[in-house]
Scaffold this motif. Structure first.
Motif, PDB file in Angstrom:
ATOM      1  N   SER A 134       0.942  -1.197  -0.012  1.00  0.00           N
ATOM      2  CA  SER A 134       0.020   0.037  -0.015  1.00  0.00           C
ATOM      3  C   SER A 134       0.904   1.246   0.109  1.00  0.00           C
ATOM      4  CB  SER A 134      -1.126  -0.102   1.308  1.00  0.00           C
ATOM      5  OG  SER A 134      -0.197  -0.108   2.500  1.00  0.00           O
ATOM      6  N   LEU A 135       1.958   1.112   0.110  1.00  0.00           N
ATOM      7  CA  LEU A 135       3.039   2.306   0.224  1.00  0.00           C
ATOM      8  C   LEU A 135       3.128   2.813  -1.237  1.00  0.00           C
ATOM      9  CD1 LEU A 135       4.313   3.553   2.449  1.00  0.00           C
ATOM     10  CD2 LEU A 135       6.686   2.370   1.895  1.00  0.00           C
ATOM     11  N   VAL A 140       0.505   5.619  -2.234  1.00  0.00           N
ATOM     12  CA  VAL A 140       0.681   6.585  -1.302  1.00  0.00           C
ATOM     13  C   VAL A 140       1.919   7.335  -1.938  1.00  0.00           C
ATOM     14  CG1 VAL A 140       1.514   7.354   0.917  1.00  0.00           C
ATOM     15  CG2 VAL A 140      -0.317   5.530   0.579  1.00  0.00           C
ATOM     16  N   GLY A 179       2.000  10.804  -3.815  1.00  0.00           N
ATOM     17  CA  GLY A 179       2.749  12.129  -3.280  1.00  0.00           C
ATOM     18  C   GLY A 179       3.701  12.717  -4.187  1.00  0.00           C
ATOM     19  N   LEU A 237       0.055  12.385   3.466  1.00  0.00           N
ATOM     20  CA  LEU A 237       0.405  11.000   2.913  1.00  0.00           C
ATOM     21  C   LEU A 237       0.486  10.318   4.182  1.00  0.00           C
ATOM     22  CD1 LEU A 237       3.308  11.322   0.413  1.00  0.00           C
ATOM     23  CD2 LEU A 237       1.011  10.891  -0.034  1.00  0.00           C
ATOM     24  N   LEU A 273      -3.002   9.582   4.699  1.00  0.00           N
ATOM     25  CA  LEU A 273      -3.372   8.387   3.657  1.00  0.00           C
ATOM     26  C   LEU A 273      -3.005   6.817   3.788  1.00  0.00           C
ATOM     27  CD1 LEU A 273      -5.180   8.152   0.965  1.00  0.00           C
ATOM     28  CD2 LEU A 273      -2.951   8.628  -0.237  1.00  0.00           C
ATOM     29  N   TRP A 274      -1.385   6.723   4.310  1.00  0.00           N
ATOM     30  CA  TRP A 274      -0.872   5.749   4.670  1.00  0.00           C
ATOM     31  C   TRP A 274      -1.531   5.027   5.569  1.00  0.00           C
ATOM     32  CZ3 TRP A 274       2.680   3.439   8.012  1.00  0.00           C
ATOM     33  CH2 TRP A 274       3.133   2.186   7.626  1.00  0.00           C
ATOM     34  N   LEU A 322      -4.711   3.575   4.589  1.00  0.00           N
ATOM     35  CA  LEU A 322      -4.793   2.239   3.694  1.00  0.00           C
ATOM     36  C   LEU A 322      -4.093   0.993   4.446  1.00  0.00           C
ATOM     37  CD1 LEU A 322      -3.274   3.656   0.191  1.00  0.00           C
ATOM     38  CD2 LEU A 322      -5.661   2.553   1.017  1.00  0.00           C
TER      39      LEU A 322
END
Lengths: 249, 219
Positions: A5-6, A9, A13, B25, B28-29, B32
């Motif tokens: 899931s990084l 992201v 970004g 971020l 968001l991370w 998730l």
């Protein structure tokens, strides 16, 4: 899975940083938001239209009054929804006691709270009523007022706060806030203007059009403050006691 | 644009956007990747904070003050009162009350609109966060966990139990009933071998076999 899931992201970004180059610099006078005619109209004409020195309050309660009214309704609905979700959900369930210690309310804490709660409440009224000329208004004053009740509940127990502000009264006050807001809007409609066109209130109050809006903004902010204060306490009381409304945290 | 100017462009002149992107971020991370629902909500709040900071920074103007009129522009300030007293007949504008600001003075005030939008966004954010926490509490009461993978496991198991079609469930029940009968017959009569033989072909209708089996040992 976490590393997986990084990827999105970091991709988002990178895209945002790439787009960030096109954004205006810090404090740029020529940024689209500052150059727009809406913003300069608000800054230039607020004093003429409403005679309120604090432009944020005037824009909040007058120019964008419709938005703020339904913002208040959203807060009210959130409070009632929390009650609806949690009420009766823990009936017949043993209350977990493992994280609790039997203790009297602390003497120093309760006496300090006894002293500062009235001050907080006066300050809440000050923030609400002084929102026209300094940072403040209905939302901020309402949150302060709700916080004073939460402070009582934290330092004694939930029953002590509920005795002062029962949940039925909370809901009644919250509904009254919306009624006050909508009532001022309807009143200006009945006087021949549009909904929330406060300037029409000059017909029943001995003030100029600008000052009619000034006082109507105060009334509207009081309505917002009612709703926000009671819903803040409703949220705390329900979440702290899993909807039992007693023996909270 | 070469690499050096890109870095200076982003990190020096637009550092504020970099900070908001990083905050966003992180939020968001968390939404998730974290399995815990409360941690997801914390991520949502961080995300929201990034957006709020972004909007407020849009409102900033260089050398501008907060969007509240200074005393000389205040419609009820001492200055307005004085000028009204001084120009009782001369200046028409000030005797009419407050006047609109000139474009140069407009530049001296920060943009009020993003502040208004974010003011309401913060309050509604609190309300939605309260609602989300209430839902999380309800989930914990119902399933005993707020870890997402454990929740999914429990939901799958509950689904499996609920989603079996009635036909298959009927067949399974029949099989179970027959197995019970066979066990009972075995226990009742190792001596009555005949009844056991008769019971075998009637596998499809266990109920009738129950009725027929009972009189047989009497014969």
């Amino acid at each position: 899975m976490k590393l997986f899931s990084l990827i999105p992201v970091l991709a988002i970004g990178a895209l945002l940083l790439w787009a960030g180059q096109d954004f205006p610099k810090w404090g740029d006078l020529a940024s689209p938001a500052s150059k727009s005619s809406v913003s300069s109209h608000f800054i230039a004409k607020t004093g003429v239209d409403t005679e309120v020195p604090n432009m944020v309050t005037a824009v909040l309660a007058d120019y964008r009054g419709f938005d703020t009214m339904f913002e208040t309704v959203v807060v009210f609905i959130a409070g009632t929804a929390v009650i609806a979700i949690l009420r009766g959900s823990s009936i017949g369930r043993p209350r977990r006691k493992d994280h609790e210690v039997e203790a009297e309310p602390d003497l120093i804490v309760t006496n300090t709270v006894r002293l500062i709660v009235p001050v907080i409440q006066i300050f809440a009224f000050y923030v609400l009523a002084h929102g026209h000329v300094s940072p403040g208004g209905g939302f901020q004053g309402g949150v302060l007022m709700g916080a004073s009740f939460i402070l009582i509940a934290l330092s004694w127990d939930l029953e002590k706060a509920m005795a002062r502000f029962p949940i039925e009264r909370c809901l009644f006050v919250a509904a009254m806030g919306i009624v006050l807001y909508g009532g001022i809007g309807l009143l200006s409609m009945l006087l021949g203007g549009e909904f929330l066109d406060y300037a029409e209130l000059e017909k029943i109050f001995p003030v100029s059009r600008g000052m009619a809006r000034y006082y109507a903004i105060l009334g509207v902010e009081i309505g917002v403050g009612f709703t926000v204060a009671s819903i803040m306490f409703v949220l705390y009381a329900n979440l702290a006691s899993e909807g039992r409304l007693k023996e909270g945290l | 644009m070469d690499g050096g100017s890109l870095v200076s462009e982003l990190l020096i002149e637009r550092l504020n956007y970099c900070i908001y992107v990083i905050l966003l971020l992180i939020g968001l991370w968390a939404m998730l990747a974290k399995r815990n629902l409360v941690k997801k909500l914390i991520g949502m709040s961080i995300f929201q904070t990034a957006i709020i900071l972004f909007y407020v920074s849009i409102a900033v103007k260089k050398d501008a003050t907060i969007p509240i009129y200074l005393a000389e522009h205040d419609p009820h300030g001492s200055h307005a009162q004085e000028s009204a007293d001084q120009n009782t007949t001369g200046n028409q504008e000030s005797s009419q009350g407050p006047v609109a600001l000139q474009p140069e003075t407009v530049k001296g005030y920060a943009n009020p609109l993003p502040h208004v939008l974010m003011l309401t966004a913060i309050v509604v954010g609190v309300a939605t966060l309260g609602l989300a926490l209430a839902l999380t509490q309800r989930i914990y009461q119902g399933y005993g966990t707020i870890e997402e993978d454990e929740l999914l496991d429990k939901l799958d198991r509950a689904d499996e139990r609920a989603s079996v079609s009635p036909l298959i469930r009927e067949k399974r029940n029949e099989q179970r009933r027959e197995a019970n009968q066979r066990a009972r017959a075995r226990a009742a009569g190792g001596l009555v071998a005949k009844g056991k033989q008769k019971a075998q072909p009637k596998r499809t209708s266990p109920r009738s076999s129950v009725d027929e089996e009972k009189p047989e040992p009497k014969k």
